[in-house]
Enzyme design. Structure first.
Site, mmCIF file in Angstrom:
data_model
loop_
_atom_site.group_PDB
_atom_site.id
_atom_site.type_symbol
_atom_site.label_atom_id
_atom_site.label_comp_id
_atom_site.label_asym_id
_atom_site.label_seq_id
_atom_site.Cartn_x
_atom_site.Cartn_y
_atom_site.Cartn_z
ATOM 1 N N HIS A 119 -33.089 -7.893 22.264
ATOM 2 C CA HIS A 119 -32.571 -6.543 22.536
ATOM 3 C C HIS A 119 -31.615 -6.494 23.715
ATOM 4 O O HIS A 119 -31.360 -5.431 24.248
ATOM 5 C CB HIS A 119 -33.737 -5.576 22.825
ATOM 6 C CG HIS A 119 -34.650 -5.345 21.672
ATOM 7 N ND1 HIS A 119 -35.619 -6.234 21.287
ATOM 8 C CD2 HIS A 119 -34.751 -4.308 20.799
ATOM 9 C CE1 HIS A 119 -36.286 -5.760 20.244
ATOM 10 N NE2 HIS A 119 -35.769 -4.590 19.921
ATOM 11 N N GLU A 164 -30.872 -1.742 8.197
ATOM 12 C CA GLU A 164 -29.562 -1.705 8.858
ATOM 13 C C GLU A 164 -28.421 -2.009 7.910
ATOM 14 O O GLU A 164 -27.373 -1.355 7.945
ATOM 15 C CB GLU A 164 -29.544 -2.677 10.044
ATOM 16 C CG GLU A 164 -30.363 -2.216 11.244
ATOM 17 C CD GLU A 164 -31.851 -2.496 11.118
ATOM 18 O OE1 GLU A 164 -32.264 -3.083 10.088
ATOM 19 O OE2 GLU A 164 -32.610 -2.149 12.035
#
Lengths: 321, 320
Positions: A127, A58
């Site tokens: 999440h 990322e």
């Protein structure tokens, strides 16, 4: 006008903008297959060069996007979940957001970071977080959070065409939601809110998945004769504070509804702005409805106790009456 | 022959500029703090001498040398260090954020390893736009322990990007010797982990640096992918200027080590070699030095007479 899902709207926006502008490209983990389906099928049309499956890196990918953006391209970086932005924070904050300003205007970084935001589907602590206030606190980022499929399409097109770095947050719980989407080049300008329901008694400001809950609360309250105005800012930064202030000037009451945490959350920012700039119109202290200040639990019963509920919105409105 | 003189000129421009900055800092004339490139000139100069104006570089907190090596302007640099409106970044960047996009210098970076992903992105951009530009990421031995380094080298490798990863191994991450905090003795070994060539070069030998950079640039332009170059070098001064004050007498380098380093001064070495090779006469090099020194002096005058930025300019260069 056609009824489409949220992810179909995202895909339409991406495809239309990629057709319109050859400098637009997409990269991220599994964008070819598209975990949330919003990017699925684009590879067939645009190929390897413009639909790039990246390593699960990322930070590196977020920063590579900045390098591409300052050298003439318009990357869309799909980082999947809002929480994955934490891994990329240095590059988003220190490079994407800062480049133009710290280099004295020499650069522009037209880049979109696209993620799912918030909870509601038992995805668990890692999440399911509403991460938007972190980015609202970063100077010179734009932060967008649509509340429905039609706005998602129009706002994503605006974000891609914008010359600034944009964090584009799709509410996780709305992935499968449907809405009527205007035909053609449907475009929703950044920074402009929308009055979703008119009302004379109370102003609610709510974004993302909280808009629908606030509208449901407004229906319940209408049965008791309380007319609630619901405003969706759509863009969280820069946000349409004029629209909210103008509404509060009429209603004299304000409730801020946001999924993020109460301390320095979006609701806190809205309530503070209203208190500061519309104090003389207020008949009661502004109220916040925020996510509970705990991590996101897994069990559906526990998770719904953490995310603001319709009942909590109703109760908050009653407190200002 | 001309190239050697070109490389030497870049190095001497860096040295004289940095020496002046050191003096100004010690006199308390500069805001903030500065990390000087003295001792490492052969790396930036040797690499940048292989580049075109439209090639990209991304730099570090020790970035003045890279700006100068890529062709940066003394006046706008010095004005930036003084925080003046005429500086490269209109006083908003300072020492660690000087950039000159007109020469492909995409910015210094205050975060260790923070510039590496951007350099990869510039390489990706060149590839997607179908140009033969290359992109160079300068970073230190310390940055090779950052995740950004590993993510970036891997990304450049799998995408086969025209990128040079140039590790300026000056043996220290701030005040900690590299070997205490690094699992390998040679950073170049890390290239193997990502399936790209890794080359070690004497970073005090400008011509050797030039040669390995040339090979890596040719590879990159030909679409053959990235190279990791480890240039073993020394920083002549401290991590930052004025560090003695905040180290409170603490010592981290031995006198012996400092003496060894002194003997490997890249400018002294190249100067000697040029005379031996007959590239230039002592007189030529003395004149060059005077010209450069004069330009540095003028840059200080330029910075001093330049206007301060207006406080209200904090709201300029925000959103496009």
């Amino acid at each position: 006008m056609a009824k489409k899902t949220y992810v179909a709207a995202i895909k339409d926006a991406l495809a239309e903008e990629m057709r319109r502008d050859s400098t637009v490209f997409l990269m991220g983990e599994d964008v070819r297959l598209g975990v949330f389906a919003g990017t699925r099928g684009l590879h067939a049309e645009f190929g390897d060069a413009r639909v790039i499956d990246t390593p699960i890196s990322e930070l590196g990918v977020a920063g590579a996007g900045v390098g591409a953006a300052v050298t003439g391209l318009r990357p869309i970086v799909d980082l999947m979940f809002g929480t994955f932005l934490y891994l990329a924070l240095d590059q988003i904050v220190q490079q994407a957001a800062s480049a133009r300003y710290m280099f004295g205007g020499q650069a522009k970084a037209p880049i979109v970071y696209m993620v799912q935001n918030g909870g509601g589907i038992s995805a668990g602590a890692h999440h399911s977080q509403a991460v938007h206030p972190i980015f609202m606190n970063v100077p010179l980022l734009k932060v967008v959070m649509p509340s429905n499929a039609a706005d998602a399409k129009g706002l994503l097109k605006a974000a891609i065409r914008d010359d600034n770095p944009v964090i584009f947050l799709s509410p996780l719980s709305l992935t499968g939601s449907r809405a009527d989407i205007p035909d053609g080049d449907h475009f929703v300008p950044l920074g402009k809110g929308e009055i979703k329901r008119n009302g004379r008694d109370v102003t609610i400001c709510a974004a993302g998945a909280m808009v629908q809950k606030s509208l449901l609360a407004a229906e319940i309250l209408a049965k008791d004769g309380i007319e609630v105005e619901v405003i969706d800012p759509r863009t969280l930064k820069p946000w349409d504070e004029e629209m909210v202030l103008e509404s509060v000037a009429r209603t004299g009451r304000f409730v801020a509804v946001d999924e993020s945490k109460p301390i320095c959350g979006a609701a806190s920012e809205w309530a503070a702005t209203v208190s500061e700039k519309a104090f003389s119109f207020l008949k009661a202290a502004p109220q916040r409805v925020s996510g509970k200040d705990v991590a996101s639990p897994f069990s559906p019963i526990l998770e719904s106790a953490v995310i603001p509920s319709v009942d909590e919105v109703v109760a908050a409105v009653k407190r200002v009456m | 022959m001309e190239k050697i003189l070109d490389i030497y000129t870049r190095m001497l421009r860096i040295r004289r500029f940095e020496e002046q900055v050191g003096v100004l800092f010690s006199q308390g004339q500069l805001p903030g703090f500065v990390h000087l490139y003295v001792g490492e000139e052969a790396v930036g100069a040797g690499v940048c001498a292989t580049l075109r104006n439209d090639d990209y570089i991304v730099s570090t907190h020790r970035g003045h040398g890279h700006v100068i090596a890529k062709g940066g302007d003394f006046n706008r640099m010095m004005a930036e260090l003084f925080g003046k409106a005429t500086g490269y970044c209109k006083g908003k960047g300072g020492s660690m954020h000087i950039a000159d996009f007109s020469i492909g210098m995409l910015g210094a970076c205050g975060i260790v390893g923070g510039g590496i992903p951007m350099a990869v992105g510039a390489g990706l951009s060149a590839k997607l736009r179908g140009t033969d530009q290359v992109s160079v990421s300068f970073f230190g031995d310390g940055a090779s322990n950052e995740g950004s380094f590993h993510e970036s080298v891997n990304l450049a490798a799998v995408q086969n990007l025209p990128v040079l990863f140039v590790c300026e191994n000056n043996q220290y991450g701030e005040f900690t010797p590299m070997e205490k905090v690094t699992g390998v003795r040679d950073i170049a070994l890390r290239a193997q982990g990502y399936g790209i060539p890794g080359v070690i070069v004497d970073g005090t030998d400008a011509l050797a640096v030039y040669e390995v950079a040339q090979t890596a640039v040719a590879r990159a332009r030909a679409g053959e992918g990235p190279t990791l170059i480890e240039a073993k070098t020394h920083r002549k001064g401290g991590h930052a200027e004025g560090e003695k004050a905040f180290l409170a007498g603490g010592v981290y380098r031995s006198a012996e080590e400092l003496a060894q380093m002194q003997a490997k001064d890249p400018i002294v070495l190249l100067h000697k070699r040029m005379l031996e090779m007959g590239v230039a006469t002592p007189n030529d090099l003395e004149e060059l030095d005077q010209t450069i020194t004069q330009a540095v002096v003028e840059s200080v005058a330029f910075a001093r007479r330049s206007p301060d930025p207006k406080p209200e300019s904090i709201y300029e260069d925000m959103w496009v």
